[in-house]
Design an enzyme around this catalytic site. Structure first.
Site, PDB file in Angstrom:
ATOM      1  N   ASP A 437      34.621 -38.802 -36.194  1.00  0.00           N
ATOM      2  CA  ASP A 437      33.326 -37.472 -36.280  1.00  0.00           C
ATOM      3  C   ASP A 437      33.950 -36.746 -37.605  1.00  0.00           C
ATOM      4  OD1 ASP A 437      31.525 -35.614 -35.646  1.00  0.00           O
ATOM      5  OD2 ASP A 437      32.555 -33.766 -34.693  1.00  0.00           O
ATOM      6  N   LYS A 438      32.971 -36.627 -38.231  1.00  0.00           N
ATOM      7  CA  LYS A 438      33.894 -35.490 -38.952  1.00  0.00           C
ATOM      8  C   LYS A 438      34.251 -34.533 -38.924  1.00  0.00           C
ATOM      9  CE  LYS A 438      30.359 -34.137 -42.008  1.00  0.00           C
ATOM     10  NZ  LYS A 438      31.375 -32.678 -42.938  1.00  0.00           N
ATOM     11  N   GLU A 524      27.415 -20.210 -37.842  1.00  0.00           N
ATOM     12  CA  GLU A 524      26.942 -19.156 -37.688  1.00  0.00           C
ATOM     13  C   GLU A 524      27.831 -17.741 -38.428  1.00  0.00           C
ATOM     14  OE1 GLU A 524      25.706 -18.754 -34.044  1.00  0.00           O
ATOM     15  OE2 GLU A 524      23.678 -19.202 -34.952  1.00  0.00           O
ATOM     16  N   LYS A 588      16.337 -20.876 -39.446  1.00  0.00           N
ATOM     17  CA  LYS A 588      17.255 -21.550 -39.703  1.00  0.00           C
ATOM     18  C   LYS A 588      17.016 -23.293 -39.107  1.00  0.00           C
ATOM     19  CE  LYS A 588      21.049 -19.284 -38.055  1.00  0.00           C
ATOM     20  NZ  LYS A 588      22.869 -18.332 -38.173  1.00  0.00           N
ATOM     21  N   ARG A 621      27.595 -28.390 -46.929  1.00  0.00           N
ATOM     22  CA  ARG A 621      26.432 -28.716 -45.023  1.00  0.00           C
ATOM     23  C   ARG A 621      25.322 -28.070 -45.610  1.00  0.00           C
ATOM     24  NH1 ARG A 621      29.310 -29.981 -40.997  1.00  0.00           N
ATOM     25  NH2 ARG A 621      27.764 -28.222 -39.496  1.00  0.00           N
ATOM     26  N   THR A 701      28.348 -38.423 -38.286  1.00  0.00           N
ATOM     27  CA  THR A 701      27.565 -36.657 -39.111  1.00  0.00           C
ATOM     28  C   THR A 701      26.533 -36.548 -39.234  1.00  0.00           C
ATOM     29  OG1 THR A 701      27.879 -35.129 -40.125  1.00  0.00           O
ATOM     30  CG2 THR A 701      27.411 -37.641 -41.224  1.00  0.00           C
ATOM     31  N   GLY A 702      26.177 -35.872 -38.620  1.00  0.00           N
ATOM     32  CA  GLY A 702      24.566 -35.277 -38.549  1.00  0.00           C
ATOM     33  C   GLY A 702      23.803 -34.648 -40.025  1.00  0.00           C
ATOM     34  N   ASP A 703      25.105 -34.702 -40.998  1.00  0.00           N
ATOM     35  CA  ASP A 703      24.480 -34.238 -41.870  1.00  0.00           C
ATOM     36  C   ASP A 703      23.281 -34.407 -42.715  1.00  0.00           C
ATOM     37  OD1 ASP A 703      26.469 -32.152 -41.981  1.00  0.00           O
ATOM     38  OD2 ASP A 703      28.445 -33.609 -42.739  1.00  0.00           O
TER      39      ASP A 703
END
Length: 762
Positions: A437-438, A524, A588, A621, A701-703
């Site tokens: 994972d990142k 957050e 967001k 991000r 990653t989900g970026d």
């Protein structure tokens, strides 16, 4: 002009209205396949309907049911005693022998030992193989017993931990094994949760508590859990005794991050329960004096135990290779024995009269089969039993050295390495692929707001000092105070950052003005801290309000609904009633999902998207920020649908997502944020060492693509001399697979061409 967001911003033609009537008409009423008998105290129609939603297929727990209910869990629910050991007293011998005789070497030596017991067959002693085999099995058994004893010891320590359980009106200290479903327990700071609990209340305002789940998912950052508003007043044993009702929830499962249930207290309507209400076994209470909880799942029904399977019988690749080699050697042994027995029978038949010592032997009927068995015994040293002994000893010593390795000792947590099984030590040197994972693994998980785009203007490119570790461009405040044309959008932007989140403010006892933000997500926390630095401070959260200080003015927002972020939704929204009385939705999330839900009339769509791409190429991000106003009548219709979806026990998340999508429409983009998460120290060097060792490393990653590529370069996962192959914008898994196959074929063709060129030159 044109930047203001006011209460009368709805389109006159009703294009911003939510089409809910058709969906509302299609909803089916809740049915009652199996309603509990006791409905006393649930008189109203809504209460009765919610109570009748209990179905035969749900996990039903009664709160404060009395002693008559306590006998039922013994039959209906599992004990809270756990066992992670591999063996038991009676199962040790059969399981151990079954595991050992999966090794062909042990089967072979057992076969030889049996042959040696046959009179007239063995040219050696009867115990030449039996004794070494017994010694080998005994040494291996001792090793397995020592390793499994450590598991039993750890289980006993956990099972005998003490916890406060409400019994006979008072909290009594009992062992974890005596905790049952339906019990109400009290956990104090620093203690672990003995079972999966429903949070009732806590010492913090609004029934909030903080937990650490490192034993469950490896995450050391604190997570927030919050009890229901209906039970937040419970602060004593007497208050706990007054809570009566039922909890219906899903059956035990292994989904750590999902929970679906309803709570129906006497005299109240059903309250939907989700993952934020649950305290999982193995998690630890932090920064909270105490909490009360109702036990939902015990022992092996708890989610952490549902994820842990029984200790498997592990066989390394070397064991498999050794098995194949022993099988080949055994075939060679059979061939040698057959040839030798044939030659022996033939020679003795020809020479039995010419050699005097043969005349003394009874060779009238030579037995080929017995001669064959004799030669198997003679040649049995072809497979050395000493090899097995040596391998077992080396594995045991390797496990011991791993436990003593100071390079794998975690100083901060006082945790050494522990080899729970020595059977697969050699696998550590055979790793070919690493998936990582990142966030939080390669990066520090310490995020900071660095830049933002508001109304088409980028802020953060001009820091006021050399310290650029955080956002420090105050031009945005100048534009806000000097009534820049984008001033209203700037105010809306930072108000959204201060309101649209699930962060909880915690004030220090020695300085009430010093606020510490407890956030379940570092993103957050970074956004709220960034908004506070620029004058929009988030100060107070209750169950239904958020109080912020906007440039010295206190503003209270009523929180009507929170639509949480999920990996499927890729966005988070809150529906609020602003201090001016308007209903708004603040949203967001990823630009890919926000841009699908925009109003046709937009001012900053293209320039904001361009800015986000620029942020992503620098490794930041990104989040897209959007807002919309909601008509009060539309919200009332939508709210009924949402309540029905949120109390459903079947496919609740899918129903909530479907209903949430109805109101997250006709959004207006007002900006974007850029958050930095730095790499951990030593990451590039570690990845370079892996690659030098021939280990392939994958980063998950989900970026955005640009962010992922930038992190790939900075972590040395991608090098400048590499050819970058992109597989993007595919609509399905099959399209992605086809593209990857084409890339592989192209690479294979390049390799083949290089090989041909090399052969030609040579």
């Amino acid at each position: 002009p044109g930047f203001a967001f006011t209460c009368d911003g709805m389109d006159q033609d009703g294009s911003n209205a939510i089409a809910l009537e058709e969906l509302e008409a299609s909803e089916e009423p809740m049915t009652s396949p199996n309603m509990p008998e006791a409905t006393e105290g649930y008189q109203s129609q809504d209460e009765h309907q919610s109570f009748s939603s209990f179905s035969a297929g749900c996990h039903l727990v009664q709160i404060n049911s009395g002693d008559h209910w306590r006998e039922r869990p013994k039959l209906k629910f599992r004990s809270n005693k756990i066992s992670t050991a591999k063996y038991g007293i009676f199962s040790f011998l059969p399981k151990f022998l079954f595991e050992q005789f999966q090794r062909y070497s042990n089967v072979f030596f057992l076969f030889i030992a049996i042959l040696q017991q046959i009179p007239g067959v063995s040219p050696t002693g009867r115990w030449n193989t039996v004794v070494p085999l017994v010694l080998v099995l005994s040494a291996t058994a001792l090793k397995e017993i020592i390793e499994d004893w450590k598991r039993h010891k750890a289980d006993t320590e956990i099972n005998n931990r003490l916890v406060r359980v409400l019994r006979n009106g008072t909290f009594q200290m009992v062992t974890w094994t005596k905790v049952m479903v339906g019990d109400i327990v009290k956990i104090v700071s620093g203690e672990f949760f003995p079972a999966d609990l429903l949070l009732i209340s806590s010492s913090e305002p609004n029934a909030i508590c903080y937990i650490e789940t490192s034993n469950l998912d490896g995450e050391t950052s604190l997570k927030i859990r919050q009890g229901s508003a209906e039970t937040k007043h419970v602060t004593s044993a007497g208050d706990v005794m007054s809570v009566q009702g039922f909890i219906e929830c899903e059956h035990p499962n292994s989904r750590l991050y999902e929970f679906v249930g309803n709570m129906l207290l006497k005299g109240q309507t059903a309250t939907p329960l989700g993952p934020s209400h649950i305290l999982l076994r193995g998690a630890q209470l932090k920064n909270t004096q105490w909490v009360y909880g109702v036990v939902l799942y015990t022992g092996h029904d708890s989610k952490v135990m549902q994820n842990s399977s029984a200790a498997p019988i592990k066989r390394s690749r070397m064991d498999q290779t050794t098995n194949v080699q022993i099988l080949l050697l055994f075939l060679l042994l059979i061939i040698l024995a057959l040839v030798s027995a044939s030659i022996d029978i033939s020679w003795m038949d020809k020479n039995k009269n010419s050699h005097w010592y043969l005349a003394a032997m009874d060779l009238s009927t030579p037995n080929f089969f017995l001669e064959f068995l004799t030669f198997i015994i003679v040649y049995n040293n072809l497979i050395p039993i000493s090899l097995i002994v040596t391998i077992e000893f080396v594995k045991f010593m390797q496990a011991y050295l791993i436990n003593l390795d100071l390079d794998m000792y975690n100083v901060h947590r006082d945790t050494p390495a522990m080899a729970r099984s020595s059977n697969i030590n050699e696998e550590l040197g055979q790793v070919k692929v690493i998936f990582s994972d990142k966030t939080g693994t390669l990066t520090c998980n310490d995020m900071t707001l660095k830049k933002c785009s508001i109304a088409g203007i980028v802020y953060g490119d001009k820091p006021l000092s050399e310290d650029i570790s955080e956002f420090s461009d105050y031009t945005v405040l100048d534009n806000l105070r000097e009534h820049h044309p984008s001033a209203s959008v700037i105010r809306e932007f930072f108000s959204l950052l201060a309101v649209c989140h699930t962060v909880v403010p915690e004030r220090k006892h020695d300085n009430v003005d010093d606020i510490v933000y407890q956030a379940s997500s570092p993103d957050e926390g970074a956004l709220v801290m960034g908004a506070k630095k620029l004058g929009f401070s988030f100060n107070v959260r209750t169950h239904d309000t958020v109080v912020i200080n906007a440039l010295g003015e206190e503003e209270t927002y009523e929180i009507l609904q929170v639509l949480d972020f999920t990996s499927a939704r890729k966005r988070m929204s809150v529906i609020v009633r602003t201090p001016a009385g308007c209903l708004k939705i603040y949203c967001k999330g990823a630009d890919s999902v926000i841009y699908e839900r925009l109003h046709p009339s937009q001012l900053f769509v293209d320039v904001t998207l361009l800015h986000m791409e620029q942020f992503a190429t620098k490794g930041y991000r990104t989040l897209c920020i959007a807002v919309a106003e909601i008509d009060a009548d539309d919200y009332e219709k939508w709210s009924k649908l949402y309540h029905k979806a949120s109390t459903s026990l079947h496919n609740r998340q899918e129903e909530i997502d479907r209903v949430a999508d109805l109101i997250e429409r006709n959004l207006f983009v007002i900006g974007a944020t850029a958050i930095e998460d730095k790499l951990q120290e030593g990451v590039p060097e570690a990845i370079a060492n892996f690659q030098e060792a021939g280990i392939r490393v994958w980063m998950l990653t989900g970026d955005k693509q640009e962010t992922a590529v930038n992190i790939g370069y900075s972590s040395c996962l991608i090098k400048q001399d590499m050819s970058l192959l992109l597989c993007t914008e595919k609509q399905s898994a099959e399209d992605t697979r086809q593209t990857l196959v084409q890339i592989i074929d192209r690479l294979s063709g390049l390799k083949a061409a290089k090989k041909e060129v090399g052969t030609y030159h040579s």
